[in-house]
Design a protein around this motif. Structure first.
Motif, PDB file in Angstrom:
ATOM      1  N   GLY B  73       1.073  -1.299   0.083  1.00  0.00           N
ATOM      2  CA  GLY B  73      -0.125  -0.131   0.154  1.00  0.00           C
ATOM      3  C   GLY B  73       0.603   1.172  -0.034  1.00  0.00           C
ATOM      4  N   TYR B  74       1.784   1.332   0.949  1.00  0.00           N
ATOM      5  CA  TYR B  74       2.815   2.503   0.925  1.00  0.00           C
ATOM      6  C   TYR B  74       3.548   2.598  -0.513  1.00  0.00           C
ATOM      7  N   ILE B  75       4.136   1.738  -0.866  1.00  0.00           N
ATOM      8  CA  ILE B  75       4.983   1.880  -2.253  1.00  0.00           C
ATOM      9  C   ILE B  75       3.868   2.119  -3.334  1.00  0.00           C
ATOM     10  N   PHE B  76       2.659   1.456  -3.387  1.00  0.00           N
ATOM     11  CA  PHE B  76       1.974   2.119  -4.425  1.00  0.00           C
ATOM     12  C   PHE B  76       1.388   3.646  -4.250  1.00  0.00           C
ATOM     13  N   HIS B  77       1.188   4.167  -3.124  1.00  0.00           N
ATOM     14  CA  HIS B  77       1.066   5.633  -2.836  1.00  0.00           C
ATOM     15  C   HIS B  77       2.130   6.420  -3.476  1.00  0.00           C
ATOM     16  N   ILE B  78       3.308   5.957  -3.134  1.00  0.00           N
ATOM     17  CA  ILE B  78       4.373   6.568  -3.535  1.00  0.00           C
ATOM     18  C   ILE B  78       4.294   6.545  -5.051  1.00  0.00           C
ATOM     19  N   ALA B  79       4.466   5.597  -5.625  1.00  0.00           N
ATOM     20  CA  ALA B  79       4.314   5.098  -7.047  1.00  0.00           C
ATOM     21  C   ALA B  79       3.195   6.187  -7.867  1.00  0.00           C
ATOM     22  N   ALA B  80       2.149   6.133  -7.042  1.00  0.00           N
ATOM     23  CA  ALA B  80       0.893   6.959  -7.823  1.00  0.00           C
ATOM     24  C   ALA B  80       1.280   8.435  -7.877  1.00  0.00           C
ATOM     25  N   PHE B  81       1.969   8.680  -6.656  1.00  0.00           N
ATOM     26  CA  PHE B  81       2.431  10.250  -6.649  1.00  0.00           C
ATOM     27  C   PHE B  81       3.411  10.581  -7.838  1.00  0.00           C
ATOM     28  N   ILE B  82       4.450   9.813  -7.707  1.00  0.00           N
ATOM     29  CA  ILE B  82       5.629   9.973  -8.734  1.00  0.00           C
ATOM     30  C   ILE B  82       4.943   9.993 -10.178  1.00  0.00           C
ATOM     31  N   CYS B  83       4.135   8.947 -10.393  1.00  0.00           N
ATOM     32  CA  CYS B  83       3.865   8.822 -11.793  1.00  0.00           C
ATOM     33  C   CYS B  83       2.737   9.817 -12.090  1.00  0.00           C
ATOM     34  N   MET B  84       2.118  10.469 -11.048  1.00  0.00           N
ATOM     35  CA  MET B  84       1.188  11.701 -11.368  1.00  0.00           C
ATOM     36  C   MET B  84       1.943  12.802 -11.961  1.00  0.00           C
ATOM     37  N   LEU B  85       3.033  13.088 -10.946  1.00  0.00           N
ATOM     38  CA  LEU B  85       3.943  14.273 -11.113  1.00  0.00           C
ATOM     39  C   LEU B  85       4.591  14.155 -12.311  1.00  0.00           C
ATOM     40  N   PHE B  86       5.088  12.899 -12.854  1.00  0.00           N
ATOM     41  CA  PHE B  86       5.449  12.742 -14.025  1.00  0.00           C
ATOM     42  C   PHE B  86       4.714  13.157 -15.387  1.00  0.00           C
ATOM     43  N   ALA B  87       3.258  12.959 -15.213  1.00  0.00           N
ATOM     44  CA  ALA B  87       2.431  13.046 -16.055  1.00  0.00           C
ATOM     45  C   ALA B  87       1.428  14.259 -16.220  1.00  0.00           C
ATOM     46  N   LEU B  88       2.197  15.025 -15.372  1.00  0.00           N
ATOM     47  CA  LEU B  88       1.519  16.279 -14.846  1.00  0.00           C
ATOM     48  C   LEU B  88       1.172  17.325 -16.185  1.00  0.00           C
ATOM     49  N   HIS B  89       2.148  17.303 -16.959  1.00  0.00           N
ATOM     50  CA  HIS B  89       2.180  17.992 -18.215  1.00  0.00           C
ATOM     51  C   HIS B  89       1.134  17.492 -19.304  1.00  0.00           C
ATOM     52  N   VAL B  90       0.901  16.429 -19.156  1.00  0.00           N
ATOM     53  CA  VAL B  90       0.041  15.859 -20.181  1.00  0.00           C
ATOM     54  C   VAL B  90      -1.445  16.523 -20.053  1.00  0.00           C
ATOM     55  N   LYS B  91      -1.800  17.037 -21.196  1.00  0.00           N
ATOM     56  CA  LYS B  91      -3.342  17.364 -21.065  1.00  0.00           C
ATOM     57  C   LYS B  91      -4.393  16.308 -21.675  1.00  0.00           C
ATOM     58  N   ASP B  92      -4.611  15.021 -21.329  1.00  0.00           N
ATOM     59  CA  ASP B  92      -5.423  14.268 -21.679  1.00  0.00           C
ATOM     60  C   ASP B  92      -6.504  13.596 -20.580  1.00  0.00           C
ATOM     61  N   THR B  93      -7.648  14.064 -20.588  1.00  0.00           N
ATOM     62  CA  THR B  93      -8.617  13.333 -19.596  1.00  0.00           C
ATOM     63  C   THR B  93      -8.557  11.979 -19.164  1.00  0.00           C
ATOM     64  N   LEU B  94      -8.545  11.299 -20.510  1.00  0.00           N
ATOM     65  CA  LEU B  94      -8.574   9.710 -20.601  1.00  0.00           C
ATOM     66  C   LEU B  94      -7.396   9.203 -19.630  1.00  0.00           C
ATOM     67  N   GLN B  95      -6.061   9.747 -20.044  1.00  0.00           N
ATOM     68  CA  GLN B  95      -4.813   9.268 -19.286  1.00  0.00           C
ATOM     69  C   GLN B  95      -5.041   9.456 -17.841  1.00  0.00           C
ATOM     70  N   GLN B  96      -5.237  10.699 -17.682  1.00  0.00           N
ATOM     71  CA  GLN B  96      -5.195  11.136 -16.129  1.00  0.00           C
ATOM     72  C   GLN B  96      -6.376  10.496 -15.050  1.00  0.00           C
ATOM     73  N   VAL B  97      -7.552  10.233 -15.837  1.00  0.00           N
ATOM     74  CA  VAL B  97      -8.523   9.682 -14.774  1.00  0.00           C
ATOM     75  C   VAL B  97      -8.333   8.157 -14.783  1.00  0.00           C
ATOM     76  N   SER B  98      -7.853   7.422 -16.162  1.00  0.00           N
ATOM     77  CA  SER B  98      -7.560   6.284 -16.045  1.00  0.00           C
ATOM     78  C   SER B  98      -6.469   5.792 -15.133  1.00  0.00           C
ATOM     79  N   GLY B  99      -5.547   6.762 -15.020  1.00  0.00           N
ATOM     80  CA  GLY B  99      -4.421   6.464 -14.183  1.00  0.00           C
ATOM     81  C   GLY B  99      -4.633   6.454 -12.798  1.00  0.00           C
TER      82      GLY B  99
END
Lengths: 116, 563
Positions: B73-99
């Motif tokens: 659970g901990y590592i998935f939270h860390i990973a989710a945060f890092i992934c979200m930050l990495f994808a922050l510039h992407v302007k694509d609803t589909l990717q962000q919501v499904s992520g």
């Protein structure tokens, strides 16, 4: 290289001397690591480890074998870049054409980052 | 909201909903805050928390916390945060919501206390992640995504059948130790094996991950396979078969990785190799081995994520990812190159980097428990990892021959995400006790003894020497624009090649038979319907014959009535 004009900036590894330095650094490290085996007493857990310089030999030979076998595998595994694409995209295209001839499909926007 | 029983996936699903209806800066804030808030909440959740309710005579445990699930659970939270930050510039609803939904599903799966809840999240993982592949919006990614979805859903269906058998036999759906005993346990094992990329079942991973978007692959690399590793660690520790499977997984992909051209596919192969170490650890099943397996999963999410991020950055900036079309990028992307090398050092298990402190546990466990052959093969694959992931990835992308590509560093959010992952990789390597304290067992293991550091460094440096030697002798296989055949050849080439003619022959025969039959029927009908002097219906019938038939009919009734 076409881009290596005279006015372009020279980078770290553009100078062969720096590459040489790096390689000599590596050779020295390898040499020291083998010498360290005389100083540090290794614990032995497996009979193979008794051999002097087992890890360096294993690492070197293992990697050379890995690369040579992989290279040989290319002879029967390697295909053109569009090996699958040719067939699959054609089929996909045929299906799409068949559909679009029946139903008028709306033009969709392509590209990577589309804000919906 | 701050009750401990709140299941950890709920904030992610709420966040996804909010992200769907917002846009711009607000959405970016939601994407980043969701994993942080949820993670802070998870820190307050004590071990032993259970949320259960009755549903159709089953007791579903939607949220069950123990040390093993908490680590994931901990590592998935860390990973989710890092992934979200990495994808922050992407302007694509589909990717962000499904992520967000995908990360939430993975978290839901690791906290599932019963098999039915596990099954639901198992399938959610598949259907939420496929959009990260389709979001590339190319023909190739669409077809690859379909293949991915079919295989993933198939894994879920096998799991469901296994669960039904299991529930019938054991009268329980608790998700705990199962062990390979009967049909049900084998079915569940195979379902886990598909998601875990067991040999022969592995191809969905190397097929689909490299086709996803630059940011999507980072998400994919973190969750699906690690959920499977978690599931195996819970249900099948100490299953000896897993040692054989794991060793094969650790060894065969490195050969493919050496000759593969698409650098993200190289990483996909090296991912199977790393999961192999985890599977061996679970197969050995002692406290040290399972600790090694799960801590390696923890570290792998970080360093594999870092490597996929650096290659994603390269793809994002240059539009290319083939080793044959890249090279010399260190000149304009030095920061990315250094971050990539931190990931490379971690995956190769250099001392002071994260891979070293977890991989060595599995290796030690293999030796301690008398699996010398497994240890020797793992050692070979450890040297091989350094070769293809540690050297090949940075070398062909950032150094090698100058491809002439001049670009710039990726967007700041990408660099920041990579930096966080890199710092964590080094922090865990330097101070492993922080990670060890989270592990399910207390073994008092210390990775930094002189023997270990020396032997590992020797192994790696001489692997590097082998690379240099092969390169100088021009024996190293050059990067070539190519596709390498793997198991997917069977279902992408052989089966279609055999089945297409078979089916077209089948349909042709079917068509011919039906045409012949219809012609016959039509002929008979025509004969009956024909209205001409000799046509059947135009004949004149005698009324006397009618009387004869009625008599026969009544006689028949009479005879039948005797019975």
């Amino acid at each position: 290289m076409a881009n290596n004009n005279n006015d372009e900036k020279k980078y770290l590894f553009d100078k062969p001397k720096n590459v040489k330095r790096l390689l000599y650094g590596l050779y020295t490290c390898c040499f020291i690591l083998v010498l360290l085996e005389f100083v540090i007493h290794r614990h032995i857990y497996h009979s193979w480890e008794e051999l002097f310089g087992f890890y360096p030999i294993y690492g070197f030979i293992g990697c050379v074998l890995l690369v040579l076998i992989a290279k040989w595998m290319r002879t029967f595994l390697m295909r053109d870049e569009d090996y699958y694409d040719k067939l699959e995209q054609k089929q996909h295209q045929l299906k799409k054409d068949a559909e679009s001839s029946n139903v008028q499909v709306k033009e969709t926007k392509g590209g990577d980052d589309v804000d919906a | 909201m701050w009750m401990p029983e709140l299941p950890a996936f709920v904030p992610f699903f709420i966040g996804a909903l909010l992200a769907l209806i917002t846009s711009g800066k607000v959405r970016q804030a939601i994407l980043l805050i969701t994993p942080v808030v949820s993670g802070l909440h998870l820190l307050t959740v004590p071990v032993g928390t259970v949320l259960s309710f009755d549903f159709l005579n089953f007791q579903l445990q939607l949220f069950e916390v123990d040390k093993l699930s908490l680590l994931f659970g901990y590592i998935f939270h860390i990973a989710a945060f890092i992934c979200m930050l990495f994808a922050l510039h992407v302007k694509d609803t589909l990717q962000q919501v499904s992520g967000l939904l995908y990360a939430g599903s993975a978290i839901g799966a690791v906290f599932a206390g019963d098999l039915i809840t596990l099954f639901i999240f198992w399938e959610l993982l598949a259907v939420t992640s496929v959009f990260l592949i389709w979001a590339r919006r190319t023909e190739r990614s669409y077809i690859a995504g379909l293949r991915y979805l079919i295989i993933q859903v198939l894994s879920g269906v096998i799991l469901l059948v296994g669960i039904i058998f299991y529930a019938h036999k054991h009268q329980s759906i608790d998700f705990q130790f199962i062990g390979l005993t009967d049909t049900a346990s084998w079915l569940i094992f195979i379902a886990f094996g598909i998601k875990c990329a067991f040999p022969m079942l592995h191809n969905w991973l190397t097929d689909a991950y490299p086709e996803a978007t630059p940011t999507g692959t980072v998400f994919l690399s973190a969750f699906t396979t690690k959920v499977a590793v978690y599931a195996l660690a819970r249900a099948y520790p100490g299953t000896e078969l897993l040692i054989y499977i794991g060793v094969i997984m650790a060894c065969f992909p490195i050969f493919f990785a050496v000759i593969e051209n698409d650098l993200r596919r190289v990483l996909a192969y090296s991912m199977i190799n790393q999961i192999g170490f985890m599977v061996v650890g679970i197969g050995i099943g002692t406290a040290l081995a399972v600790n090694g397996a799960v801590s390696h999963a923890f570290n792998d999410i970080l360093f594999k994520g870092l490597l996929f991020m650096s290659m994603g950055a390269v793809l994002h900036m240059t539009g290319k990812i083939d080793g044959s079309r890249l090279g010399g990028l260190y000149k304009t992307m030095p920061k990315t190159a250094i971050l990539c090398m931190v990931g490379a050092a971690s995956i190769s298990a250099f001392p002071l980097f994260s891979g070293f402190v977890s991989k060595s546990m599995v290796m030690s466990a293999a030796l301690n428990n008398g699996y010398g052959w497994a240890w020797a093969l793992l050692l070979f694959s450890a040297a091989g990892v350094f070769h293809h992931a540690g050297i090949k990835i940075p070398y062909f992308a950032f150094f090698a021959h100058d491809s002439g590509i001049r670009t710039s560093e990726p967007p700041k959010n990408m660099l920041l995400a990579m930096s966080i992952a890199a710092v964590l990789c080094i922090a865990i390597g330097v101070y492993p006790q922080a990670l060890y304290s989270l592990l399910p067992f207390d073994t008092g293991y210390n990775p930094y003894d002189a023997t270990h550091v020396l032997t590992q460094t020797q192994l790696l440096f001489f692997s590097a020497l082998a690379f240099v030697w092969l390169n100088l002798r021009n024996m190293y296989p050059p990067e070539l624009p190519s596709v390498n055949l793997d198991i997917d050849w069977f279902y992408r080439r052989l089966f279609p090649a055999i089945l297409t003619p078979f089916f077209s022959a089948f349909w042709a025969t079917d068509r011919a038979v039906r045409r012949w039959f219809m012609r016959g029927v039509n002929g008979v009908l025509g004969m009956i319907a024909r209205h001409e002097p000799d046509g059947i219906l135009s004949r004149t019938q005698l009324s006397g014959s009618m009387v004869v038939w009625v008599t026969i009919l009544l006689a028949g009734y009479l005879i039948l009535s005797f019975w």
